[in-house]
Design an enzyme around this catalytic site. Sequence first.
Site, PDB file in Angstrom:
ATOM      1  N   GLY A   1      72.313 -16.959 -71.199  1.00 17.04           N
ATOM      2  CA  GLY A   1      71.058 -17.229 -70.508  1.00 17.04           C
ATOM      3  C   GLY A   1      71.182 -18.150 -69.318  1.00 17.04           C
ATOM      4  O   GLY A   1      70.332 -18.126 -68.427  1.00 17.04           O
ATOM      5  N   GLU A   2      72.230 -18.969 -69.259  1.00 17.50           N
ATOM      6  CA  GLU A   2      72.370 -19.916 -68.146  1.00 17.50           C
ATOM      7  C   GLU A   2      72.800 -19.189 -66.878  1.00 17.50           C
ATOM      8  O   GLU A   2      73.661 -18.308 -66.913  1.00 17.50           O
ATOM      9  CB  GLU A   2      73.393 -20.993 -68.511  1.00 17.50           C
ATOM     10  CG  GLU A   2      72.996 -21.835 -69.720  1.00 17.50           C
ATOM     11  CD  GLU A   2      74.051 -22.871 -70.046  1.00 17.50           C
ATOM     12  OE1 GLU A   2      74.808 -23.244 -69.134  1.00 17.50           O
ATOM     13  OE2 GLU A   2      74.118 -23.289 -71.215  1.00 17.50           O
ATOM     14  N   SER A   3      72.214 -19.593 -65.773  1.00 17.43           N
ATOM     15  CA  SER A   3      72.473 -18.906 -64.497  1.00 17.43           C
ATOM     16  C   SER A   3      73.932 -19.030 -64.072  1.00 17.43           C
ATOM     17  O   SER A   3      74.525 -18.076 -63.555  1.00 17.43           O
ATOM     18  CB  SER A   3      71.563 -19.471 -63.400  1.00 17.43           C
ATOM     19  OG  SER A   3      71.776 -20.873 -63.262  1.00 17.43           O
TER      20      SER A   3
END
Length: 1059
Positions: free
Chosen positions: A324-326
Amino acid sequence: MGTSTRSNTIAFDEDVPLFALTLINSAVELGGSSFHRHPRLLSLIQDELFHNLMEFGLSMSPLVVSMVCSIVLNLYHHLRTEIKLQLEAFFSCVILRLAQSKYGASYQQQEVAMEALVDFCRQKTFMMEMYANLDCDITSSNVFEDIANLLSKSAFPVNSPLSSLNILALDGLIALMQGMAERIGNGSLSSEHPLVNFEQYSSFWLEKCENFSDPNNWVSFVCRRKYLKKILMIGADHFNRDVKKGLEFLQGTHLLPDQPDTQSVACFLRFTTGLDKNLIGDYLGNHDEFCVQVLQEFARTFDFKGTTLDTALRIFLETFRLPGESQKIQRVLEAFSERYYEQSPQVLANKDAALLLSYSIIMLNTDHHNVQVKKKMTEEDFIRNNRRINGGNDLPREFLSEIYHSICRNEIRTTPEQGSGFPEMTPSRWIYLIHKFVTILDPLSVEEPILSFAYDTKARMATNTIFTIANTYGDYIRTGWRNILDCILRFHKLGLLSANMASDATEESEHSTETPHGKRYASSLSSRSLRSISTPKRSSGLIGRFSQLLLLGFEEPRSIPTKEQVAAQQSALQAIQKCHIDSIFSESKFLHAESLLQLSRAIITAGGRLKKGNITFDDEVSSVFCLELLIAITLNNRDRIELLWQGVYEHISNIVQSTVMPSALVEKAVFGLLKVCHRLLPYKENFTDELLRSLQLVLKLDARVADAYYEQITQEVSQLVKANASHIRSQLGWRTITSLLYITARHQEASDAGFDALLFIMSDGAHLLPSNYVLCIDVARQFAESHVGQVERSVVALDLMVGSANCLEKWTSDAKKEMKEQELAKVLEDIGEMWLRLVQELKEVCLDQREEVRNHALLSLQNCLTGSVGIHIQHDFWFQCFDQVIFAMLDELVEIYEARSQKEYRNMEGSLIIAMKLLCKVYLQLLPDISQSTKFTKLWLGVLSRLEVCMTARVRGRRSEKIQELVPELLKNTLLVMKAREILVRSSSEGNNSFSELTWKHINNISPSLQSEVFPEQDSEQLEHKQTETVEGLGPNNNNQNISVPSNERADQDGAGIG
């Protein structure tokens, strides 16, 4: 498919798909052998045809399912080498799911699937090919193992009558084994293959078989791959729990190098099945330098040649969950883009173009398939967003348009589908939310829960939904089991469950009726469910209806229920029956380990909520019910007993040790424990000691509780011993059994069953072992000494003890034949110690108050001592026997004879006579062997001193005439034997023979005339010697000298002989 959890998405009339499938089947039968020569047709079969066959395979129509299976069987005949992956998917997702009731398939669907499976098993090469190509392939599932497990579990009915499904499964098993037997009979392969052993890491991911045409080559190859796969599955489990520990485990098994390289870790993440895709994504997106390099290697394992960007992205993202982290997303997409551009540079100008377009595709996918996005991106928007990303130029419009429509038609799933089998499947959370709604909603003061439930469709639907989820998705329920157990307990309190539900989960019940589905339920509700009934109030929602049922109390039942009441009760019962609640427990053997553990913990928690001193009747009933459920799943999961046992044992232990009065709960705990041990001992030999150790809880019962149940407990223990004696091998296991029997010897009601068990163990030495010999002898002595029961039982117990000596002789003989000298010495010493323990126990019974028992014990002891010829008894053991057994016994008998009254100990004179005869007989039998020992003199003096004590023993100041006559006779016989063996000589006038002097000193105290009787020649020589001295005193005379000289010579010779 199934009850209500899923249905086929294709709406059609049955005749139309049947006709189409029949045409396809005819085409395959006629032209199947030529399909492989037409690549486009083959591709169509591999993709579109199989995709549709799998959809139609989940049809509710048995005819459609049957035709689909027929097509796949024909395709297998003609194209088996080209459809490996398709066959794996078809069996995993269609056949194996339809053939099991736990996925909700109807009986007809199960029957059709099982018939198809049997048809496949009858193909000579099918099972071998499944095993070699799938089970031994690191990247494939274990289809052969799953099929074999399914057939073996379905071949015999567990909780239902024999059905055609069982017969079909048995046919499949027979076909499977027949195929194996035929292949073994061919003798074309060597049955011996080198053991797989990894001492150092090798790049096994890239290994290939050198020659598939030579069986001796590829068989060893697939065996090695199968071994690798097993270890990898264990490593995957460790990885899913803790990434670091998982990698360390793989290093320890040499499946990763000691210093992990990026390629080996990337291959592990890429090709190992069963890994948590969330963890893979997090690991690949990590900023650590090593993880970044692993990500690059991971991307290089893909072949994107000839694929469009969206297809390549689908393939890439199917192997893990995009984090989920960019920043992690950027690192992952950069690695993908670099690999894609490297292999497909025709359209894109550089890897940056691939990266930007990949981002754009993911944004389109999220925009189009997220329901929260109201305004969807149009095709023009998508094309406009991707202007000038291709090295400053635009990408072809047709290229972007094709990608747009592809994404809109078919979502790229970056998170797992619900119900697709991923760990984040959420029935557990869903059930928790339902239960949460149930507990916080206002119950609306409904007073009649059963009637409310019977007439409320939404409440019944909610109930059915919950238990359908529990039966279908049980593998993914964790803490949600607690909420399900709460629901079940509420139904139980309402009387809506079968009275025999828990027992039906493990065995057939005679007091139940059978439904068409093979399940058993009580024919009517229990009397406690006959509540007073009024018109129910309605609530407006499905959850509200369900909450009304679960949160309502009870009222006193009316004496005569109305017809309306009875109809409502029957309706409620039928609705609960359709939920198949008992299947949760009877089918628990199919649950994954973690879910099974959570289920058992939920039962234990639900059953352990009682507080001491604040127990109502309903509370105890609920706790008993939970305990029955716990025992049911324990018995149904005997192959996984190690997983459950600690929790089960602790729960039962808490009940047993906290109960001070008899109750239904402690009764169920004790007898449930005995039942578990009885059932599992034949199947879990490696767990025998642990099971038997648990029975020590019976010894910890409060005295009042134990007294109430000990007769039944002993009967159960007796049955357990009779059924499982051959499975109990260790001393620890037998110690528990004998401890239980030991107590029964003095328990009025339990002694018969306890002695019956002992008789079974010791009769003819049937189940006597070195590990239980001393323990059984100790129990037999308890029964021999016990005044509970008749004298005859004590006599039989003594006979058992004497008969056990035959086992010692047999063990001695076997040891001498089979063992080496060093081992033999230790074994013979152990046998000697067992023999010594036997005679010590017999000695204790020789002091019994009852004359018949005492005298029989004396004779039994004599038999053991004189009949031990076949047992190698060392001299040290014999000397111990005299000191600790024979001498001690005589001393105590004399003490009793002199001090106790005749009324208390009848005819002690007779017992003492038997004991003295025993002493002399044993002594004379051992005389040749021990006469040269340094301890012999001490032993002989001990014999004399005991006889002297017996001779002088008095009762009321008078000596026994019989003993006065017997002792000299026994002593004379003993002395004559010792004289004949030249052990004892007459006394010496010079006093230079200490042994003889000490002997005659004791004998003179007993009977002074014995010396002259044993050595009559000694008196005549002494007389002649005195006459000679008289003649010499008259003066020097030649004639007298001639007479005296021979006499002196004889005296000198005799003296020399004495000396």
